[in-house]
Design an enzyme around this catalytic site. Sequence first.
Site, short mmCIF file in Angstrom:
data_model
loop_
_atom_site.label_atom_id
_atom_site.label_comp_id
_atom_site.label_asym_id
_atom_site.label_seq_id
_atom_site.Cartn_x
_atom_site.Cartn_y
_atom_site.Cartn_z
N MET A 153 42.05 -98.68 -50.67
CA MET A 153 42.05 -97.60 -49.67
C MET A 153 41.10 -96.48 -50.10
SD MET A 153 45.80 -97.51 -48.02
CE MET A 153 46.63 -96.61 -49.29
N GLY A 154 40.24 -96.78 -51.08
CA GLY A 154 39.23 -95.80 -51.47
C GLY A 154 39.76 -94.71 -52.40
N TYR A 155 38.95 -93.65 -52.53
CA TYR A 155 39.19 -92.59 -53.50
C TYR A 155 39.32 -93.25 -54.88
CZ TYR A 155 40.05 -87.66 -54.27
OH TYR A 155 39.91 -86.35 -54.65
N HIS A 163 39.38 -94.74 -58.48
CA HIS A 163 39.59 -94.20 -59.82
C HIS A 163 39.43 -95.34 -60.83
CE1 HIS A 163 43.49 -96.13 -59.50
NE2 HIS A 163 43.82 -95.37 -58.44
N GLY A 205 41.46 -97.17 -62.34
CA GLY A 205 42.27 -98.37 -62.09
C GLY A 205 41.54 -99.31 -61.14
N HIS A 206 41.00 -98.75 -60.06
CA HIS A 206 40.21 -99.57 -59.13
C HIS A 206 39.00 -100.17 -59.86
CE1 HIS A 206 41.90 -96.57 -56.09
NE2 HIS A 206 42.33 -97.72 -55.63
N GLN A 235 49.95 -99.65 -42.32
CA GLN A 235 50.90 -99.74 -43.45
C GLN A 235 51.54 -98.39 -43.75
OE1 GLN A 235 47.75 -101.22 -46.13
NE2 GLN A 235 48.51 -99.77 -47.65
N GLY A 272 45.89 -105.00 -58.25
CA GLY A 272 46.48 -104.36 -59.42
C GLY A 272 47.97 -104.62 -59.50
N ASP A 319 50.91 -102.20 -58.04
CA ASP A 319 51.60 -102.52 -56.79
C ASP A 319 52.15 -103.94 -56.90
OD1 ASP A 319 50.69 -100.16 -54.81
OD2 ASP A 319 49.09 -100.65 -56.19
#
Length: 282
Positions: A30-32, A34, A36-37, A61, A147, A150
């Site tokens: 979903m962007g933004y 960091h 982790g992504h 969602q 990841g 989730d």
Amino acid sequence: MDCIKLPDQLRAQCRVWAKEGRTIALVPTMGYLHDGHMSLLDHARLRADKLVVSVFINPTQFGPNEDLDRYPRDLDHDLAIAREHGVDVVFAPDPAAMYRPDHSTWVEVPEMGKRLCGASRPIHFRGVCTVVLKLMHLVRPDVAVFGEKDWQQLAILRRMARDLDLDVELVGRPIFREADGLAMSSRNVYLTPEERAKAPAIHGGLLEVRRELAAGTRDTAELGRIFAEHLAGKLPAARVDYASFVHPESLEPVANITAPTLLAVAVFVGKVRLIDNILLEV
Ligand code: AMP
């Protein structure tokens, strides 16, 4: 690197690659973006010839009182990160390009989707499954990377992929944490400085449970109390939405730990709902 906004254009590009015999990896986000992504992007980059990352704040969602409107966004920043991490295509559609006004078809894994986060977010996983299946159909990836932060999402998507015979390998990657243990999340920016300073207590509580288990406590009711007490001591402003011990694949509740068990938690820190989890092994 290309930024594609239209589903048909994404499909056309991926078809060209497939005809050339290239393998494709997909990382839905979903962007933004960091760190982790980025850990997902770096892994996905190694797994296929071409790498597609979607940046789409999927409206279906989010429940009516959730943070859809204020979810953080910064596409320019995301494009820069994607470029640095070897992404071939960023797919950043407008919601109207993904959902027609009379969109009527949903993909749901009802039992697993009702548990844990599903109890307070009843339509969440239906939206996740539907959008991920749509992305899979557009991209036809060989591998899709998610990841473990989730965990429930990944478990549900694995069930969906199995039940619907999807020809894709789903890969889960470990939770990427800040130096103080807080799981990285786009939502961490909502925390006040004071909340942010204390939020690592969530991870601390998970580790405390792991220690208690190693010391011999197997009863999950007792272990749940230990988590709650740890949190109440270190982060009094927190409200536990759930702290549940479940089978890592089926997400069925576990009463006594005799096999690998997931402790999944969702905690409100002020107004911000954070999730985390730990796999417990005896
Ligand atoms: P999101 O943008 O929050 O929908 O997340 C997109 C993907 O990144 C999902 O597969 C998440 O599980 C994964 N992700 C988010 N935060 C982390 C993290 N801290 N560590 C590893 N993966 C993550």
